[in-house]
Motif scaffolding. Sequence first.
Motif, PDB file in Angstrom:
ATOM      1  N   PRO A  16      39.294   4.597  10.290  1.00 60.00           N
ATOM      2  CA  PRO A  16      38.134   4.324   9.724  1.00 60.00           C
ATOM      3  C   PRO A  16      37.337   5.226   9.027  1.00 60.00           C
ATOM      4  O   PRO A  16      36.510   5.101   8.018  1.00 60.00           O
ATOM      5  N   HIS A 330      33.217  -1.116   8.168  1.00 56.90           N
ATOM      6  CA  HIS A 330      34.128  -0.633   9.169  1.00 56.90           C
ATOM      7  C   HIS A 330      34.094  -1.931  10.318  1.00 56.90           C
ATOM      8  O   HIS A 330      35.208  -1.936  10.943  1.00 56.90           O
ATOM      9  N   GLU A 331      33.103  -2.304  10.444  1.00 59.40           N
ATOM     10  CA  GLU A 331      33.050  -3.592  11.453  1.00 59.40           C
ATOM     11  C   GLU A 331      33.903  -4.771  10.895  1.00 59.40           C
ATOM     12  O   GLU A 331      34.478  -5.320  11.746  1.00 59.40           O
ATOM     13  N   GLN A 333      36.479  -4.590   8.966  1.00 57.64           N
ATOM     14  CA  GLN A 333      37.826  -3.963   9.020  1.00 57.64           C
ATOM     15  C   GLN A 333      38.335  -4.265  10.695  1.00 57.64           C
ATOM     16  O   GLN A 333      39.463  -4.598  10.876  1.00 57.64           O
ATOM     17  N   GLU A 334      37.500  -3.905  11.359  1.00 59.50           N
ATOM     18  CA  GLU A 334      37.800  -4.015  12.925  1.00 59.50           C
ATOM     19  C   GLU A 334      38.091  -5.387  13.086  1.00 59.50           C
ATOM     20  O   GLU A 334      38.906  -5.609  13.900  1.00 59.50           O
ATOM     21  N   ALA A 337      41.342  -6.513  11.800  1.00 58.09           N
ATOM     22  CA  ALA A 337      42.323  -6.088  12.545  1.00 58.09           C
ATOM     23  C   ALA A 337      42.563  -6.627  13.868  1.00 58.09           C
ATOM     24  O   ALA A 337      43.772  -6.678  14.452  1.00 58.09           O
ATOM     25  N   SER A 338      41.486  -7.325  14.592  1.00 57.05           N
ATOM     26  CA  SER A 338      41.591  -8.050  15.968  1.00 57.05           C
ATOM     27  C   SER A 338      42.302  -9.295  15.852  1.00 57.05           C
ATOM     28  O   SER A 338      42.782  -9.537  16.881  1.00 57.05           O
TER      29      SER A 338
END
Length: 351
Positions: A16, A330-331, A333-334, A337-338
Amino acid sequence: MPTSTRAAVLTHHGGPEALTLESSWQVRDPGEGEVLVRVSAAGVNNTDLWTRQGAYGVPGDPDAKSGGMGPIDFPRVQGGDVAGVVVAAGHERDETWVDRRVLVDPAAYGSDGPDAMPVGYQGSEYDGGFAGYMVARTDHVHDVHDSPLSDEELACLPVAFGTAARMLRRADVSEHDTVLVTGASGGVGVALVQLADAAGATVVAVTTAAKRDAVLEVGAHHTVCRDEGEVADLVGDLVPDGLDVVADVVGGPGLGDLLPRVRDDGCWVIAGAIAGPVVELDLRRLYLHSIRLVGSSMHSPRDFAHLAELARGGSVRPPIAARYRLEEIHEAQEAFASSRHVGKIVLLPHA
Protein backbone atom coordinates in the motif's frame (compact mmCIF):
# COMPACT_ATOMS: atom_id res chain seq x y z
CA MET A 1 -10.16 24.28 -16.75
CA PRO A 2 -8.38 22.92 -13.65
CA THR A 3 -4.59 22.88 -13.63
CA SER A 4 -4.22 20.39 -10.77
CA THR A 5 -6.26 17.73 -9.02
CA ARG A 6 -6.10 15.14 -6.28
CA ALA A 7 -4.84 11.78 -7.51
CA ALA A 8 -3.79 8.37 -6.24
CA VAL A 9 -0.34 7.86 -7.75
CA LEU A 10 1.62 4.63 -7.99
CA THR A 11 5.33 5.33 -7.44
CA HIS A 12 6.73 1.78 -7.58
CA HIS A 13 5.71 -1.86 -7.27
CA GLY A 14 4.99 -2.84 -3.70
CA GLY A 15 2.47 -2.76 -0.88
CA PRO A 16 0.00 0.00 0.00
CA GLU A 17 2.89 2.39 0.62
CA ALA A 18 3.59 2.38 -3.13
CA LEU A 19 0.31 4.21 -3.71
CA THR A 20 0.38 7.84 -2.54
CA LEU A 21 -2.32 10.50 -2.50
CA GLU A 22 -1.20 13.69 -4.23
CA SER A 23 -3.17 16.86 -3.54
CA SER A 24 -1.86 18.87 -6.51
CA TRP A 25 -1.30 16.44 -9.35
CA GLN A 26 -0.89 18.34 -12.61
CA VAL A 27 -3.78 18.09 -15.06
CA ARG A 28 -2.51 18.31 -18.62
CA ASP A 29 -4.51 20.11 -21.26
CA PRO A 30 -6.34 17.82 -23.68
CA GLY A 31 -4.92 17.79 -27.18
CA GLU A 32 -6.60 17.32 -30.52
CA GLY A 33 -8.86 14.29 -30.39
CA GLU A 34 -8.93 14.38 -26.58
CA VAL A 35 -11.30 15.60 -23.87
CA LEU A 36 -10.96 16.36 -20.18
CA VAL A 37 -13.26 14.27 -17.99
CA ARG A 38 -14.33 15.19 -14.47
CA VAL A 39 -14.32 11.78 -12.81
CA SER A 40 -17.61 11.15 -11.00
CA ALA A 41 -16.83 7.60 -9.91
CA ALA A 42 -14.05 5.06 -10.41
CA GLY A 43 -14.25 1.32 -9.75
CA VAL A 44 -11.61 -0.77 -7.98
CA ASN A 45 -10.36 -3.94 -9.69
CA ASN A 46 -7.96 -6.83 -9.19
CA THR A 47 -5.92 -5.25 -11.95
CA ASP A 48 -5.19 -2.25 -9.72
CA LEU A 49 -3.84 -4.44 -6.94
CA TRP A 50 -1.84 -6.71 -9.24
CA THR A 51 -0.33 -3.74 -11.07
CA ARG A 52 0.64 -2.15 -7.75
CA GLN A 53 2.19 -5.41 -6.62
CA GLY A 54 3.82 -6.09 -9.99
CA ALA A 55 2.22 -9.52 -9.81
CA TYR A 56 1.87 -10.36 -13.52
CA GLY A 57 5.29 -11.88 -14.11
CA VAL A 58 6.97 -12.13 -17.50
CA PRO A 59 7.40 -15.04 -19.95
CA GLY A 60 9.85 -17.48 -18.41
CA ASP A 61 9.74 -15.83 -14.98
CA PRO A 62 6.26 -15.86 -13.40
CA ASP A 63 7.60 -14.21 -10.24
CA ALA A 64 9.13 -11.16 -11.96
CA LYS A 65 7.71 -7.75 -11.01
CA SER A 66 5.74 -6.45 -13.97
CA GLY A 67 2.54 -4.87 -15.12
CA GLY A 68 0.10 -6.80 -17.25
CA MET A 69 1.67 -5.58 -20.50
CA GLY A 70 5.25 -5.31 -19.29
CA PRO A 71 7.27 -2.74 -17.30
CA ILE A 72 5.38 0.23 -15.84
CA ASP A 73 6.55 3.82 -16.25
CA PHE A 74 6.32 5.44 -12.81
CA PRO A 75 4.73 7.55 -11.50
CA ARG A 76 1.35 6.34 -12.75
CA VAL A 77 -2.21 7.32 -11.85
CA GLN A 78 -4.15 4.08 -11.48
CA GLY A 79 -7.82 3.40 -12.18
CA GLY A 80 -9.34 1.65 -15.20
CA ASP A 81 -13.04 2.15 -14.43
CA VAL A 82 -14.25 5.69 -15.08
CA ALA A 83 -17.62 7.38 -15.42
CA GLY A 84 -17.77 11.13 -15.53
CA VAL A 85 -18.64 14.31 -17.40
CA VAL A 86 -16.63 15.97 -20.16
CA VAL A 87 -15.65 19.49 -19.08
CA ALA A 88 -13.29 20.56 -21.87
CA ALA A 89 -12.16 19.54 -25.34
CA GLY A 90 -8.76 19.83 -26.97
CA HIS A 91 -10.11 21.01 -30.32
CA GLU A 92 -13.21 22.88 -31.40
CA ARG A 93 -14.43 19.90 -33.44
CA ASP A 94 -14.64 17.90 -30.19
CA GLU A 95 -16.57 20.52 -28.22
CA THR A 96 -19.84 18.67 -28.82
CA TRP A 97 -18.64 16.30 -26.09
CA VAL A 98 -18.61 19.03 -23.42
CA ASP A 99 -21.20 18.49 -20.68
CA ARG A 100 -21.93 14.92 -21.80
CA ARG A 101 -21.95 12.11 -19.26
CA VAL A 102 -19.55 9.46 -20.51
CA LEU A 103 -18.20 5.98 -19.92
CA VAL A 104 -14.49 5.71 -20.72
CA ASP A 105 -13.06 2.71 -22.58
CA PRO A 106 -9.88 1.83 -20.61
CA ALA A 107 -8.13 -0.15 -23.38
CA ALA A 108 -5.47 1.04 -25.78
CA TYR A 109 -5.70 -0.94 -29.02
CA GLY A 110 -2.92 -2.07 -31.29
CA SER A 111 -4.88 -1.59 -34.50
CA ASP A 112 -8.09 -0.21 -35.92
CA GLY A 113 -11.25 -2.22 -36.31
CA PRO A 114 -13.99 -3.60 -34.06
CA ASP A 115 -12.03 -6.66 -32.95
CA ALA A 116 -8.70 -4.97 -32.25
CA MET A 117 -6.66 -6.44 -29.40
CA PRO A 118 -5.75 -4.36 -26.34
CA VAL A 119 -2.06 -3.49 -26.06
CA GLY A 120 -2.32 -1.19 -23.05
CA TYR A 121 -4.50 -0.40 -20.12
CA GLN A 122 -5.65 2.79 -18.48
CA GLY A 123 -4.01 3.00 -15.06
CA SER A 124 -1.12 0.83 -16.20
CA GLU A 125 0.34 1.90 -19.54
CA TYR A 126 -1.19 5.36 -19.26
CA ASP A 127 -2.85 7.42 -16.52
CA GLY A 128 -6.27 6.43 -15.29
CA GLY A 129 -9.18 7.61 -13.21
CA PHE A 130 -8.12 7.54 -9.55
CA ALA A 131 -8.13 11.32 -9.74
CA GLY A 132 -10.52 14.23 -9.88
CA TYR A 133 -9.87 14.73 -13.61
CA MET A 134 -8.35 12.73 -16.43
CA VAL A 135 -7.70 13.15 -20.16
CA ALA A 136 -9.33 10.63 -22.51
CA ARG A 137 -9.36 10.16 -26.26
CA THR A 138 -12.60 11.08 -27.97
CA ASP A 139 -12.78 7.64 -29.61
CA HIS A 140 -12.63 6.11 -26.10
CA VAL A 141 -15.55 7.98 -24.57
CA HIS A 142 -19.09 6.70 -24.99
CA ASP A 143 -22.15 8.88 -24.44
CA VAL A 144 -24.30 7.50 -21.60
CA HIS A 145 -26.10 10.73 -20.81
CA ASP A 146 -29.54 9.09 -20.88
CA SER A 147 -28.58 5.89 -19.07
CA PRO A 148 -30.80 5.04 -16.07
CA LEU A 149 -27.69 3.82 -14.25
CA SER A 150 -26.09 6.08 -11.66
CA ASP A 151 -22.52 7.29 -12.17
CA GLU A 152 -21.45 4.79 -9.50
CA GLU A 153 -23.14 1.93 -11.35
CA LEU A 154 -21.65 3.04 -14.65
CA ALA A 155 -18.18 3.01 -13.07
CA CYS A 156 -18.64 -0.68 -12.27
CA LEU A 157 -18.83 -1.60 -15.95
CA PRO A 158 -15.66 -0.99 -18.00
CA VAL A 159 -13.11 -3.50 -16.73
CA ALA A 160 -15.29 -6.18 -15.13
CA PHE A 161 -18.20 -6.18 -17.56
CA GLY A 162 -15.93 -5.54 -20.54
CA THR A 163 -13.79 -8.54 -19.58
CA ALA A 164 -16.91 -10.68 -19.01
CA ALA A 165 -18.48 -9.64 -22.31
CA ARG A 166 -15.42 -10.70 -24.26
CA MET A 167 -15.17 -14.00 -22.36
CA LEU A 168 -18.75 -14.94 -23.15
CA ARG A 169 -18.44 -13.87 -26.78
CA ARG A 170 -15.26 -15.93 -27.24
CA ALA A 171 -17.06 -18.92 -25.73
CA ASP A 172 -20.08 -18.37 -28.02
CA VAL A 173 -22.49 -18.50 -25.08
CA SER A 174 -26.15 -18.80 -26.03
CA GLU A 175 -29.53 -19.53 -24.47
CA HIS A 176 -28.89 -23.25 -24.96
CA ASP A 177 -25.83 -23.35 -22.70
CA THR A 178 -25.20 -24.24 -19.09
CA VAL A 179 -22.42 -21.93 -17.90
CA LEU A 180 -20.35 -22.36 -14.73
CA VAL A 181 -18.98 -19.09 -13.35
CA THR A 182 -16.10 -19.29 -10.88
CA GLY A 183 -15.42 -16.47 -8.42
CA ALA A 184 -19.02 -15.42 -8.92
CA SER A 185 -19.15 -12.85 -6.11
CA GLY A 186 -16.37 -10.64 -7.47
CA GLY A 187 -16.58 -7.88 -10.06
CA VAL A 188 -15.95 -10.00 -13.16
CA GLY A 189 -17.84 -12.93 -11.63
CA VAL A 190 -20.98 -10.87 -11.05
CA ALA A 191 -20.63 -9.46 -14.57
CA LEU A 192 -20.40 -12.98 -16.01
CA VAL A 193 -23.49 -14.04 -14.06
CA GLN A 194 -25.53 -11.04 -15.23
CA LEU A 195 -24.41 -11.14 -18.86
CA ALA A 196 -24.80 -14.92 -19.19
CA ASP A 197 -28.26 -14.66 -17.64
CA ALA A 198 -29.10 -11.84 -20.07
CA ALA A 199 -28.02 -14.12 -22.93
CA GLY A 200 -30.55 -16.71 -21.76
CA ALA A 201 -28.01 -19.26 -20.49
CA THR A 202 -28.46 -21.37 -17.36
CA VAL A 203 -25.95 -19.97 -14.87
CA VAL A 204 -24.27 -22.07 -12.17
CA ALA A 205 -22.22 -19.88 -9.83
CA VAL A 206 -19.31 -21.00 -7.64
CA THR A 207 -19.31 -19.03 -4.40
CA THR A 208 -19.48 -19.53 -0.62
CA ALA A 209 -22.46 -20.33 1.59
CA ALA A 210 -22.31 -16.83 3.08
CA LYS A 211 -22.63 -15.24 -0.36
CA ARG A 212 -25.09 -17.70 -1.90
CA ASP A 213 -28.20 -15.52 -1.55
CA ALA A 214 -26.46 -12.41 -2.89
CA VAL A 215 -25.16 -14.29 -5.94
CA LEU A 216 -28.61 -15.73 -6.65
CA GLU A 217 -30.04 -12.23 -6.35
CA VAL A 218 -27.78 -10.84 -9.10
CA GLY A 219 -28.89 -13.51 -11.57
CA ALA A 220 -27.44 -16.97 -10.90
CA HIS A 221 -29.87 -19.86 -11.30
CA HIS A 222 -27.90 -22.34 -9.18
CA THR A 223 -24.97 -22.12 -6.81
CA VAL A 224 -22.14 -24.44 -5.85
CA CYS A 225 -20.55 -23.50 -2.52
CA ARG A 226 -16.86 -24.33 -2.35
CA ASP A 227 -16.99 -24.44 1.46
CA GLU A 228 -19.58 -27.21 1.37
CA GLY A 229 -17.58 -29.85 -0.50
CA GLU A 230 -15.34 -30.49 -3.49
CA VAL A 231 -16.49 -28.21 -6.30
CA ALA A 232 -16.02 -30.83 -9.02
CA ASP A 233 -18.16 -33.33 -7.11
CA LEU A 234 -20.86 -30.77 -6.37
CA VAL A 235 -20.97 -29.72 -10.03
CA GLY A 236 -21.23 -33.36 -11.09
CA ASP A 237 -24.22 -33.87 -8.80
CA LEU A 238 -25.93 -30.66 -9.95
CA VAL A 239 -25.20 -30.94 -13.68
CA PRO A 240 -24.79 -34.67 -14.40
CA ASP A 241 -24.93 -34.11 -18.18
CA GLY A 242 -21.97 -31.76 -18.01
CA LEU A 243 -21.23 -28.08 -18.60
CA ASP A 244 -21.20 -26.33 -21.95
CA VAL A 245 -18.97 -23.48 -20.77
CA VAL A 246 -16.79 -22.69 -17.77
CA ALA A 247 -16.18 -18.95 -17.41
CA ASP A 248 -13.21 -18.87 -15.07
CA VAL A 249 -11.54 -15.99 -13.26
CA VAL A 250 -9.95 -18.13 -10.54
CA GLY A 251 -7.60 -20.64 -12.17
CA GLY A 252 -5.51 -22.67 -9.72
CA PRO A 253 -5.67 -26.43 -9.12
CA GLY A 254 -9.45 -26.54 -9.57
CA LEU A 255 -9.01 -26.30 -13.34
CA GLY A 256 -7.70 -29.83 -13.65
CA ASP A 257 -10.32 -31.22 -11.29
CA LEU A 258 -13.25 -29.56 -13.07
CA LEU A 259 -12.18 -30.15 -16.66
CA PRO A 260 -13.82 -33.62 -16.85
CA ARG A 261 -17.16 -31.95 -16.02
CA VAL A 262 -17.13 -30.11 -19.37
CA ARG A 263 -19.11 -31.70 -22.20
CA ASP A 264 -17.56 -32.78 -25.48
CA ASP A 265 -17.05 -29.72 -27.71
CA GLY A 266 -17.42 -27.51 -24.66
CA CYS A 267 -15.33 -24.48 -23.80
CA TRP A 268 -13.26 -23.33 -20.85
CA VAL A 269 -12.57 -19.59 -21.09
CA ILE A 270 -10.27 -18.04 -18.51
CA ALA A 271 -9.41 -14.44 -17.67
CA GLY A 272 -7.90 -14.61 -14.20
CA ALA A 273 -5.70 -16.61 -11.86
CA ILE A 274 -6.49 -15.50 -8.31
CA ALA A 275 -6.13 -19.08 -7.03
CA GLY A 276 -2.77 -19.53 -8.74
CA PRO A 277 -1.27 -18.92 -12.19
CA VAL A 278 0.47 -22.29 -12.62
CA VAL A 279 -1.72 -25.39 -12.95
CA GLU A 280 -1.57 -29.08 -13.82
CA LEU A 281 -4.11 -30.64 -16.14
CA ASP A 282 -4.52 -33.81 -18.14
CA LEU A 283 -4.19 -32.76 -21.76
CA ARG A 284 -6.02 -35.91 -22.83
CA ARG A 285 -9.22 -34.43 -21.41
CA LEU A 286 -8.79 -31.56 -23.85
CA TYR A 287 -8.00 -33.30 -27.10
CA LEU A 288 -10.01 -36.50 -26.65
CA HIS A 289 -13.15 -34.51 -25.90
CA SER A 290 -12.49 -31.57 -28.27
CA ILE A 291 -12.68 -29.04 -25.43
CA ARG A 292 -11.58 -25.52 -26.24
CA LEU A 293 -9.30 -23.86 -23.67
CA VAL A 294 -9.48 -20.14 -24.42
CA GLY A 295 -7.51 -17.32 -22.85
CA SER A 296 -9.29 -13.99 -22.74
CA SER A 297 -8.13 -10.66 -21.40
CA MET A 298 -9.76 -7.30 -21.92
CA HIS A 299 -12.55 -6.36 -24.28
CA SER A 300 -12.41 -5.30 -27.92
CA PRO A 301 -13.95 -2.08 -29.29
CA ARG A 302 -16.93 -4.19 -30.40
CA ASP A 303 -17.39 -5.56 -26.87
CA PHE A 304 -17.16 -2.13 -25.26
CA ALA A 305 -19.62 -0.58 -27.71
CA HIS A 306 -22.06 -3.37 -26.84
CA LEU A 307 -21.48 -2.71 -23.14
CA ALA A 308 -22.20 1.01 -23.58
CA GLU A 309 -25.42 0.11 -25.39
CA LEU A 310 -26.45 -2.11 -22.45
CA ALA A 311 -25.67 0.78 -20.11
CA ARG A 312 -27.82 3.18 -22.10
CA GLY A 313 -30.71 0.72 -22.00
CA GLY A 314 -30.25 -0.26 -18.37
CA SER A 315 -30.09 -3.95 -19.30
CA VAL A 316 -27.56 -4.67 -16.54
CA ARG A 317 -27.46 -3.29 -13.01
CA PRO A 318 -24.17 -3.97 -11.27
CA PRO A 319 -24.38 -4.23 -7.48
CA ILE A 320 -22.25 -1.80 -5.47
CA ALA A 321 -20.64 -3.35 -2.40
CA ALA A 322 -19.12 -0.18 -0.92
CA ARG A 323 -18.21 3.43 -1.62
CA TYR A 324 -15.02 5.22 -0.52
CA ARG A 325 -13.60 8.71 -0.90
CA LEU A 326 -10.40 9.00 -2.93
CA GLU A 327 -8.35 9.62 0.22
CA GLU A 328 -9.60 6.27 1.51
CA ILE A 329 -8.08 4.34 -1.38
CA HIS A 330 -5.90 2.20 0.88
CA GLU A 331 -8.96 1.16 2.87
CA ALA A 332 -10.82 0.50 -0.37
CA GLN A 333 -8.06 -1.75 -1.71
CA GLU A 334 -7.79 -3.54 1.63
CA ALA A 335 -11.54 -4.19 1.58
CA PHE A 336 -11.29 -5.39 -2.01
CA ALA A 337 -8.45 -7.79 -1.18
CA SER A 338 -10.42 -9.26 1.73
CA SER A 339 -13.00 -10.67 -0.76
CA ARG A 340 -15.81 -10.32 1.75
CA HIS A 341 -17.96 -8.29 -0.62
CA VAL A 342 -20.32 -9.11 -3.48
CA GLY A 343 -20.15 -6.74 -6.43
CA LYS A 344 -17.96 -3.69 -6.92
CA ILE A 345 -16.13 -1.21 -4.70
CA VAL A 346 -16.26 2.35 -5.99
CA LEU A 347 -14.14 5.45 -5.33
CA LEU A 348 -15.72 8.92 -5.36
CA PRO A 349 -12.99 11.48 -6.18
CA HIS A 350 -15.13 14.54 -5.42
CA ALA A 351 -16.91 13.29 -2.27
